[in-house]
Design a protein around this motif. Structure first.
Motif, PDB file in Angstrom:
ATOM      1  N   LYS A 165       0.845  -1.208   0.000  1.00 22.40           N
ATOM      2  CA  LYS A 165       0.000   0.000   0.000  1.00 22.40           C
ATOM      3  C   LYS A 165       0.882   1.262   0.000  1.00 22.40           C
ATOM      4  O   LYS A 165       0.605   2.228  -0.725  1.00 22.40           O
ATOM      5  CB  LYS A 165      -0.933  -0.002   1.206  1.00 22.40           C
ATOM      6  N   ALA A 166       1.919   1.254   0.814  1.00 21.78           N
ATOM      7  CA  ALA A 166       2.843   2.397   0.834  1.00 21.78           C
ATOM      8  C   ALA A 166       3.528   2.544  -0.512  1.00 21.78           C
ATOM      9  O   ALA A 166       3.734   3.665  -1.011  1.00 21.78           O
ATOM     10  CB  ALA A 166       3.877   2.224   1.943  1.00 21.78           C
ATOM     11  N   ARG A 171       1.087   4.083  -3.019  1.00 25.50           N
ATOM     12  CA  ARG A 171       0.969   5.529  -2.795  1.00 25.50           C
ATOM     13  C   ARG A 171       2.169   6.265  -3.375  1.00 25.50           C
ATOM     14  O   ARG A 171       2.016   7.310  -4.022  1.00 25.50           O
ATOM     15  CB  ARG A 171       0.851   5.800  -1.291  1.00 25.50           C
ATOM     16  N   ASN A 172       3.367   5.727  -3.193  1.00 24.81           N
ATOM     17  CA  ASN A 172       4.558   6.387  -3.718  1.00 24.81           C
ATOM     18  C   ASN A 172       4.615   6.332  -5.241  1.00 24.81           C
ATOM     19  O   ASN A 172       5.096   7.284  -5.880  1.00 24.81           O
ATOM     20  CB  ASN A 172       5.808   5.772  -3.100  1.00 24.81           C
ATOM     21  N   GLN A 228       1.976   6.455  -7.142  1.00 23.63           N
ATOM     22  CA  GLN A 228       1.009   7.465  -7.560  1.00 23.63           C
ATOM     23  C   GLN A 228       1.560   8.876  -7.390  1.00 23.63           C
ATOM     24  O   GLN A 228       1.347   9.739  -8.245  1.00 23.63           O
ATOM     25  CB  GLN A 228      -0.288   7.271  -6.783  1.00 23.63           C
ATOM     26  N   ILE A 229       2.286   9.104  -6.320  1.00 21.48           N
ATOM     27  CA  ILE A 229       2.921  10.413  -6.110  1.00 21.48           C
ATOM     28  C   ILE A 229       3.915  10.704  -7.239  1.00 21.48           C
ATOM     29  O   ILE A 229       4.042  11.845  -7.710  1.00 21.48           O
ATOM     30  CB  ILE A 229       3.616  10.464  -4.741  1.00 21.48           C
ATOM     31  N   THR A 245      10.720   2.212  -1.199  1.00 20.27           N
ATOM     32  CA  THR A 245       9.671   2.196  -0.187  1.00 20.27           C
ATOM     33  C   THR A 245       9.926   1.090   0.828  1.00 20.27           C
ATOM     34  O   THR A 245       9.812   1.294   2.045  1.00 20.27           O
ATOM     35  CB  THR A 245       8.293   1.991  -0.831  1.00 20.27           C
ATOM     36  N   ASP A 305       3.375  -1.456   6.661  1.00 23.88           N
ATOM     37  CA  ASP A 305       2.571  -0.885   5.593  1.00 23.88           C
ATOM     38  C   ASP A 305       1.633   0.171   6.148  1.00 23.88           C
ATOM     39  O   ASP A 305       1.487   0.338   7.371  1.00 23.88           O
ATOM     40  CB  ASP A 305       1.781  -1.983   4.879  1.00 23.88           C
ATOM     41  N   TYR A 324      -4.396   2.308   3.255  1.00 23.76           N
ATOM     42  CA  TYR A 324      -4.568   3.084   2.033  1.00 23.76           C
ATOM     43  C   TYR A 324      -5.536   2.340   1.147  1.00 23.76           C
ATOM     44  O   TYR A 324      -5.386   1.131   0.935  1.00 23.76           O
ATOM     45  CB  TYR A 324      -3.210   3.251   1.336  1.00 23.76           C
ATOM     46  N   SER A 325      -6.520   3.017   0.611  1.00 25.02           N
ATOM     47  CA  SER A 325      -7.561   2.356  -0.178  1.00 25.02           C
ATOM     48  C   SER A 325      -6.989   1.821  -1.482  1.00 25.02           C
ATOM     49  O   SER A 325      -6.492   2.579  -2.315  1.00 25.02           O
ATOM     50  CB  SER A 325      -8.694   3.345  -0.467  1.00 25.02           C
ATOM     51  N   ALA A 326      -7.076   0.494  -1.647  1.00 22.57           N
ATOM     52  CA  ALA A 326      -6.602  -0.122  -2.888  1.00 22.57           C
ATOM     53  C   ALA A 326      -7.273  -1.471  -3.094  1.00 22.57           C
ATOM     54  O   ALA A 326      -6.736  -2.335  -3.782  1.00 22.57           O
ATOM     55  CB  ALA A 326      -5.082  -0.300  -2.835  1.00 22.57           C
TER      56      ALA A 326
END
Length: 213
Positions: A118-119, A122-123, A125-126, A197, A204, A207-209
């Motif tokens: 999940k982390a 997010r990274n 996507q960033i 990451t 972790d 985070y929505s996934a």
């Protein structure tokens, strides 16, 4: 020490973007001073697992990220779960086609990735890289190696690992094809981001996934 793997070409393909991306990600990470090795795996049931476990025994890595091709997907897929099932729709590169067989006879039904998926998502996507958490790595050699990896690491609690699927390269597809693809450099940077990451996140994040289906 980081271990990255990718697969040799299989079926009709003459290249496998997973190996090209793993090799390029190794270069990116090595340029940052990270100790990293990349190993090409045969697209063969059983043999691929032996090459992987031999590499783990030889290198004693802290993190293992295995990669494979998921043609038709348009994002880097962080696989959540490996299942104890080989069920090949097509033969592997040595003509083997196991049907409804266990990867490890008598092993657990499934293992979860121990990467911070999940982390990592997010990274990605960033960084502007298309990513997703996938709930299935299939039942071909990719899932086979994912399960074999996690089964091996179950006895090595100091090592974390998981599996990542990548799309086709644009040059693998006919001109004008609607099939999703991703440039090699984007794939490689995505894999490198997943490693970064994992190096910095011991746990972790929420985070929505998830998936509805």
């Amino acid at each position: 020490m980081i271990l990255l793997t990718g697969f040799e070409p299989f079926a009709e393909d003459t290249v496998n973007p997973s190996w090209l991306a793993a090799r390029r990600a190794r270069e990116l990470l090595a340029a940052e001073g990270i100790t990293v090795e990349a190993v090409e795996l045969p697209c063969v049931f059983g043999e691929s697992a032996k090459v992987l476990t031999d590499a783990i025994a030889r290198l004693n890595p802290d993190i293992v990220v295995c990669t494979g091709l998921a043609g038709g997907r348009g994002r880097i897929s962080l696989e959540r779960v490996a299942i104890n099932c080989d069920d090949a729709r097509i033969p592997d590169n040595k003509g083997q086609r196991p049907l409804d067989e266990e990867v490890v006879p008598g092993g657990p039904a499934a293992y979860f990735s121990s990467l911070p998926i999940k982390a990592a998502l997010r990274n990605l996507q960033i960084a502007g890289i298309k990513g997703e958490v996938s709930q299935s790595a299939g039942t071909y050699v990719c899932n086979h190696i994912f399960y074999a990896l996690m089964h091996s690491l179950a006895a090595k609690p100091g090592i974390r690992g998981g599996f990542v699927h990548v799309p086709y390269l644009p040059e693998q597809l006919p001109e004008g094809s609607a099939t999703p693809s991703m440039p090699l450099e984007t794939m490689a940077e995505g894999i490198a981001d997943i490693v970064r990451t994992a190096l910095h996140a011991q746990a972790d994040v929420k985070y929505s996934a998830g998936a509805i289906r």
